[in-house]
Scaffold this motif. Structure first.
Motif, PDB file in Angstrom:
ATOM      1  N   SER A 223       0.825  -1.210   0.000  1.00  0.00           N
ATOM      2  CA  SER A 223       0.000   0.000   0.000  1.00  0.00           C
ATOM      3  C   SER A 223       0.858   1.259   0.000  1.00  0.00           C
ATOM      4  O   SER A 223       0.540   2.245  -0.673  1.00  0.00           O
ATOM      5  CB  SER A 223      -0.922   0.005   1.225  1.00  0.00           C
ATOM      6  OG  SER A 223      -1.852  -1.056   1.152  1.00  0.00           O
ATOM      7  N   THR A 227       0.842   4.048  -2.958  1.00  0.00           N
ATOM      8  CA  THR A 227       0.504   5.444  -2.669  1.00  0.00           C
ATOM      9  C   THR A 227       1.627   6.374  -3.098  1.00  0.00           C
ATOM     10  O   THR A 227       1.388   7.432  -3.691  1.00  0.00           O
ATOM     11  CB  THR A 227       0.217   5.613  -1.167  1.00  0.00           C
ATOM     12  OG1 THR A 227      -0.813   4.693  -0.783  1.00  0.00           O
ATOM     13  CG2 THR A 227      -0.237   7.031  -0.855  1.00  0.00           C
ATOM     14  N   GLN A 344      -0.721   4.244   4.295  1.00  0.00           N
ATOM     15  CA  GLN A 344      -1.143   5.047   3.145  1.00  0.00           C
ATOM     16  C   GLN A 344      -1.344   6.510   3.520  1.00  0.00           C
ATOM     17  O   GLN A 344      -0.979   7.415   2.765  1.00  0.00           O
ATOM     18  CB  GLN A 344      -2.449   4.494   2.577  1.00  0.00           C
ATOM     19  CG  GLN A 344      -2.272   3.329   1.627  1.00  0.00           C
ATOM     20  CD  GLN A 344      -3.589   2.961   0.971  1.00  0.00           C
ATOM     21  OE1 GLN A 344      -4.460   2.389   1.594  1.00  0.00           O
ATOM     22  NE2 GLN A 344      -3.725   3.302  -0.287  1.00  0.00           N
TER      23      GLN A 344
END
Length: 393
Positions: A223, A227, A344
């Protein structure tokens, strides 16, 4: 398990479309709306994007609670109400004339995100259908893979016609369709696996702590990388010598590659999800290394990265499903979602600091190191998997 005990084709299509609407009305909204907001209000762009981080952070903090609610209730009502909660946040956002109220609106949208995005939907499907949910999860991610392709131009059009505030109200109205859509796609009679309070209170009995934290680390790293690339790809490509137009053209290949990799996964859906995880982290690492070492091959590197990242959403849903009992799946997924979502939320700030302080080369080096670490973690997970058949169809 009865073969009929899985979502029908039309239900899967509806769920995929609802995810496009939910992601488009929350996570992906600011990509198009941030600049008009800054232009009208004069607020700092950093604070405007920080509101999105606030929403993601709230979503991460609430993810375990969402999982427990799904384990106890089945998740249908929680998912159905998610659209109304996001809609309330968007209405407040459209009425915001102070930055504090704007941030508060995003906190409410974050609550809706915890209730209705992938983690909550996958947890609900896993709880209801067990191993039969894998095909539905893959198909839903295939449909929702077109999210940015549809949502960004649509949002831009609404802003052009109605201003950004009017667009907030229009999207809020569309999000009210989420409730009847979930009631249709997840009828009560489909609840094949009855959730229990015991499963909601003791998920640790169904997965070893070492496996749980390995999965958390793998999902969090994936993640964070996703991101960082989403936020900084254009800047990284420009630092490698590409013009803005060329960088935008290269980045446009990501969407089709993500969808393409999900189609391939559907063809091989009977394999254990650990192999999907291997392909996902391996292709991401290969793509990033290629971009770092041979920037002239940026197009090929983004094809590889896009394919690997496209499998990431499938792995999030299907790998835990093969490792825990369906009745505990919702709680485990909810607990795993928290570190990934918090990662994130913090990535844009941390990534921006690294890029500003140490430059593009150091940023790429760090992302490559994280990607290689994730490959190593998946290899460790493969060695530690229990020697028993996975609960997949």
């Amino acid at each position: 398990m009865d073969q009929q005990n899985k979502p029908g084709v039309l239900a899967v299509v509806v769920l995929g479309l609802v995810q496009i609407l939910s992601w488009g009305g929350s996570f992906y909204l600011m990509a198009v709306m941030a600049n008009p907001i800054v232009a009208e209000t004069g607020w700092s762009q950093q604070w405007v994007y920080g509101a999105l981080s606030t929403g993601i952070l709230v979503s991460g903090l609430l993810a375990p609670l969402s999982g427990r609610i799904i384990a106890r209730t089945g998740g249908r009502l929680l998912l159905a109400l998610s659209g109304a909660v996001m809609a309330i946040g968007l209405v407040i956002m459209g009425l915001s004339h102070s930055l504090l109220l704007f941030m508060g609106a995003w906190a409410i949208i974050g609550v809706g995100m915890a209730m209705g995005l992938y983690d909550a939907l996958f947890a609900t499907l896993g709880t209801r259908y067990g191993g039969q949910a894998r095909g539905a999860i893959t198909s839903i991610t295939l449909i929702s893979g077109f999210c940015t392709t549809l949502v960004w131009p649509g949002t831009a059009l609404l802003i052009h016609l109605l201003t950004w505030r009017g667009a907030c109200f229009a999207i809020a109205a569309m999000l009210l369709l989420v409730l009847p859509a979930y009631f249709y796609a997840l009828p009560n009679r489909s609840l094949a696996l009855k959730p229990t309070a015991q499963a909601a209170s003791a998920p640790q009995q169904d997965i070893a702590p070492s496996l749980f934290w390995l999965l958390c680390a793998i999902f969090t790293l994936a993640s964070v990388i996703m991101t960082a690339i989403s936020v900084q790809l254009i800047s990284l490509l420009q630092a490698s010598g590409y013009t803005l137009a060329s960088a935008l053209g290269i980045s446009a290949i990501l969407g089709p590659c993500q969808v393409g990799s999900r189609i391939v996964d559907i063809l091989f859906k009977r394999g254990h999800p650990i192999w999907t995880a291997f392909f996902s982290v391996g292709l991401v690492a290969l793509g990033l290394l290629l971009l770092a070492l041979f920037p002239q091959l940026a197009l090929l590197s983004m094809v590889l990265y896009g394919a690997g990242n496209g499998l990431r959403a499938i792995v999030r849903g299907t790998l835990p499903l093969a490792m825990v009992k369906p009745e505990a799946y919702a709680v485990v997924v909810g607990r795993m979602a928290r570190p990934a979502l918090i990662g994130q939320a913090l990535t844009p700030l941390a990534g921006g600091y690294v890029f500003e302080t140490f430059g593009a080369s150091a940023t790429m080096g760090l992302l490559c190191a994280l990607a290689l670490l994730n490959v190593a973690l998946v290899m460790v997970l493969k060695q530690r998997l229990p020697a028993r058949p996975a609960s997949v169809p």
